[in-house]
Design a protein around this motif. Structure first.
Motif, PDB file in Angstrom:
ATOM      1  N   ILE A 185      53.785 -55.228 -37.095  1.00 58.13           N
ATOM      2  CA  ILE A 185      55.151 -54.995 -37.566  1.00 58.13           C
ATOM      3  C   ILE A 185      55.569 -53.567 -37.240  1.00 58.13           C
ATOM      4  CG2 ILE A 185      55.052 -56.703 -39.430  1.00 58.13           C
ATOM      5  CD1 ILE A 185      54.641 -54.351 -41.372  1.00 58.13           C
ATOM      6  N   LYS A 186      56.855 -53.375 -37.096  1.00 60.83           N
ATOM      7  CA  LYS A 186      57.391 -52.034 -36.869  1.00 60.83           C
ATOM      8  C   LYS A 186      57.763 -51.451 -38.224  1.00 60.83           C
ATOM      9  CE  LYS A 186      59.849 -50.565 -33.209  1.00 60.83           C
ATOM     10  NZ  LYS A 186      60.993 -50.496 -32.270  1.00 60.83           N
ATOM     11  N   ASP A 212      57.538 -45.658 -44.652  1.00 59.86           N
ATOM     12  CA  ASP A 212      56.461 -46.614 -44.386  1.00 59.86           C
ATOM     13  C   ASP A 212      55.533 -46.129 -43.272  1.00 59.86           C
ATOM     14  OD1 ASP A 212      57.327 -48.390 -46.347  1.00 59.86           O
ATOM     15  OD2 ASP A 212      58.655 -49.444 -44.962  1.00 59.86           O
ATOM     16  N   VAL A 213      55.966 -45.133 -42.517  1.00 60.19           N
ATOM     17  CA  VAL A 213      55.124 -44.519 -41.495  1.00 60.19           C
ATOM     18  C   VAL A 213      54.127 -43.602 -42.209  1.00 60.19           C
ATOM     19  CG1 VAL A 213      55.107 -42.967 -39.496  1.00 60.19           C
ATOM     20  CG2 VAL A 213      56.995 -44.584 -39.801  1.00 60.19           C
ATOM     21  N   PRO A 214      52.838 -43.694 -41.874  1.00 60.28           N
ATOM     22  CA  PRO A 214      51.848 -42.836 -42.531  1.00 60.28           C
ATOM     23  C   PRO A 214      52.186 -41.353 -42.386  1.00 60.28           C
ATOM     24  CG  PRO A 214      50.750 -44.510 -41.231  1.00 60.28           C
ATOM     25  CD  PRO A 214      52.217 -44.589 -40.910  1.00 60.28           C
ATOM     26  N   GLU A 215      51.844 -40.609 -43.404  1.00 60.33           N
ATOM     27  CA  GLU A 215      52.192 -39.192 -43.462  1.00 60.33           C
ATOM     28  C   GLU A 215      51.711 -38.413 -42.245  1.00 60.33           C
ATOM     29  OE1 GLU A 215      51.641 -35.360 -46.422  1.00 60.33           O
ATOM     30  OE2 GLU A 215      51.208 -37.363 -47.174  1.00 60.33           O
ATOM     31  N   GLU A 216      50.493 -38.700 -41.765  1.00 56.60           N
ATOM     32  CA  GLU A 216      49.971 -37.937 -40.625  1.00 56.60           C
ATOM     33  C   GLU A 216      50.806 -38.148 -39.368  1.00 56.60           C
ATOM     34  OE1 GLU A 216      47.464 -41.709 -40.977  1.00 56.60           O
ATOM     35  OE2 GLU A 216      48.077 -40.147 -42.358  1.00 56.60           O
ATOM     36  N   VAL A 259      57.074 -38.362 -35.937  1.00 59.40           N
ATOM     37  CA  VAL A 259      57.264 -39.789 -35.676  1.00 59.40           C
ATOM     38  C   VAL A 259      58.125 -40.396 -36.783  1.00 59.40           C
ATOM     39  CG1 VAL A 259      56.074 -42.006 -35.501  1.00 59.40           C
ATOM     40  CG2 VAL A 259      55.092 -39.974 -34.419  1.00 59.40           C
ATOM     41  N   THR A 260      59.179 -41.109 -36.409  1.00 56.88           N
ATOM     42  CA  THR A 260      60.058 -41.737 -37.394  1.00 56.88           C
ATOM     43  C   THR A 260      59.886 -43.249 -37.463  1.00 56.88           C
ATOM     44  OG1 THR A 260      61.847 -41.890 -35.780  1.00 56.88           O
ATOM     45  CG2 THR A 260      61.796 -39.925 -37.206  1.00 56.88           C
ATOM     46  N   GLN A 261      59.251 -43.825 -36.428  1.00 55.96           N
ATOM     47  CA  GLN A 261      58.937 -45.248 -36.466  1.00 55.96           C
ATOM     48  C   GLN A 261      57.592 -45.462 -35.772  1.00 55.96           C
ATOM     49  OE1 GLN A 261      62.126 -47.289 -34.546  1.00 55.96           O
ATOM     50  NE2 GLN A 261      61.527 -46.672 -32.505  1.00 55.96           N
ATOM     51  N   ALA A 262      56.873 -46.470 -36.220  1.00 58.24           N
ATOM     52  CA  ALA A 262      55.555 -46.758 -35.671  1.00 58.24           C
ATOM     53  C   ALA A 262      55.287 -48.254 -35.810  1.00 58.24           C
ATOM     54  CB  ALA A 262      54.486 -45.959 -36.412  1.00 58.24           C
ATOM     55  N   PHE A 263      54.147 -48.668 -35.324  1.00 56.27           N
ATOM     56  CA  PHE A 263      53.714 -50.050 -35.445  1.00 56.27           C
ATOM     57  C   PHE A 263      52.511 -50.106 -36.365  1.00 56.27           C
ATOM     58  CE2 PHE A 263      55.736 -49.666 -31.341  1.00 56.27           C
ATOM     59  CZ  PHE A 263      56.583 -50.756 -31.320  1.00 56.27           C
ATOM     60  N   CYS A 264      52.452 -51.143 -37.171  1.00 56.22           N
ATOM     61  CA  CYS A 264      51.331 -51.377 -38.073  1.00 56.22           C
ATOM     62  C   CYS A 264      50.667 -52.684 -37.651  1.00 56.22           C
ATOM     63  CB  CYS A 264      51.817 -51.483 -39.520  1.00 56.22           C
ATOM     64  SG  CYS A 264      50.526 -51.969 -40.679  1.00 56.22           S
ATOM     65  N   ILE A 265      49.368 -52.618 -37.407  1.00 57.12           N
ATOM     66  CA  ILE A 265      48.583 -53.809 -37.094  1.00 57.12           C
ATOM     67  C   ILE A 265      47.733 -54.107 -38.314  1.00 57.12           C
ATOM     68  CG2 ILE A 265      46.849 -54.836 -35.591  1.00 57.12           C
ATOM     69  CD1 ILE A 265      47.532 -52.619 -33.568  1.00 57.12           C
ATOM     70  N   GLU A 266      47.817 -55.333 -38.810  1.00 55.58           N
ATOM     71  CA  GLU A 266      47.016 -55.729 -39.968  1.00 55.58           C
ATOM     72  C   GLU A 266      46.189 -56.953 -39.603  1.00 55.58           C
ATOM     73  OE1 GLU A 266      47.442 -56.654 -44.725  1.00 55.58           O
ATOM     74  OE2 GLU A 266      49.231 -56.516 -43.507  1.00 55.58           O
ATOM     75  N   TYR A 268      47.706 -47.893 -37.527  1.00 60.87           N
ATOM     76  CA  TYR A 268      49.073 -47.480 -37.184  1.00 60.87           C
ATOM     77  C   TYR A 268      49.075 -46.714 -35.872  1.00 60.87           C
ATOM     78  CZ  TYR A 268      50.362 -48.481 -42.014  1.00 60.87           C
ATOM     79  OH  TYR A 268      50.611 -49.096 -43.225  1.00 60.87           O
ATOM     80  N   SER A 269      50.132 -46.890 -35.108  1.00 66.36           N
ATOM     81  CA  SER A 269      50.319 -46.139 -33.880  1.00 66.36           C
ATOM     82  C   SER A 269      51.802 -46.112 -33.531  1.00 66.36           C
ATOM     83  CB  SER A 269      49.535 -46.769 -32.733  1.00 66.36           C
ATOM     84  OG  SER A 269      49.781 -46.066 -31.530  1.00 66.36           O
ATOM     85  N   ASP A 270      52.207 -45.050 -32.856  1.00 65.54           N
ATOM     86  CA  ASP A 270      53.587 -44.983 -32.369  1.00 65.54           C
ATOM     87  C   ASP A 270      53.659 -45.335 -30.885  1.00 65.54           C
ATOM     88  OD1 ASP A 270      52.267 -42.629 -31.609  1.00 65.54           O
ATOM     89  OD2 ASP A 270      54.129 -41.474 -31.579  1.00 65.54           O
ATOM     90  N   ASN A 271      52.526 -45.709 -30.294  1.00 64.57           N
ATOM     91  CA  ASN A 271      52.458 -46.036 -28.879  1.00 64.57           C
ATOM     92  C   ASN A 271      52.384 -47.559 -28.716  1.00 64.57           C
ATOM     93  OD1 ASN A 271      51.148 -46.717 -26.334  1.00 64.57           O
ATOM     94  ND2 ASN A 271      50.916 -44.517 -26.039  1.00 64.57           N
ATOM     95  N   ASP A 272      53.411 -48.162 -28.142  1.00 58.66           N
ATOM     96  CA  ASP A 272      53.449 -49.616 -28.042  1.00 58.66           C
ATOM     97  C   ASP A 272      52.334 -50.192 -27.168  1.00 58.66           C
ATOM     98  OD1 ASP A 272      54.678 -48.572 -25.783  1.00 58.66           O
ATOM     99  OD2 ASP A 272      56.280 -50.050 -25.730  1.00 58.66           O
ATOM    100  N   LEU A 273      51.920 -49.479 -26.123  1.00 64.35           N
ATOM    101  CA  LEU A 273      50.818 -49.963 -25.297  1.00 64.35           C
ATOM    102  C   LEU A 273      49.494 -49.929 -26.059  1.00 64.35           C
ATOM    103  CD1 LEU A 273      51.707 -48.354 -21.849  1.00 64.35           C
ATOM    104  CD2 LEU A 273      52.017 -50.718 -22.575  1.00 64.35           C
TER     105      LEU A 273
END
Length: 62
Positions: free
Chosen positions: A6-7, A12-16, A22-29, A37-42
């Motif tokens: 999910i984006k 909701d983006v982790p503090e680090e 970074v203002t938006q990131a992806f979360c893999i669960e 979490y990562s901000d890199n789509d690849l």
């Protein structure tokens, strides 16, 4: 087997990641509830595929 990607935005983006601007990131669960979490789509695509493969292999083991 269940992997969710999910984006996330804002608080909701982790503090680090927010600290680096970074203002938006992806979360893999994964099924176990572990979140990555990562901000890199690849990178997110690679991680999600790796987790899915790992879970699939675990399901096939007796």
């Amino acid at each position: 087997m269940s992997i969710h990607v999910i984006k996330v935005h804002g608080s909701d983006v982790p503090e680090e990641l927010r600290e680096s601007g970074v203002t938006q990131a992806f979360c893999i669960e994964d099924e176990a509830g572990q979140r990555l979490y990562s901000d890199n789509d690849l990178e997110v695509t690679r991680l999600a595929a790796s987790l899915a493969l790992q879970e699939s292999l675990n399901e096939k083991r007796p």
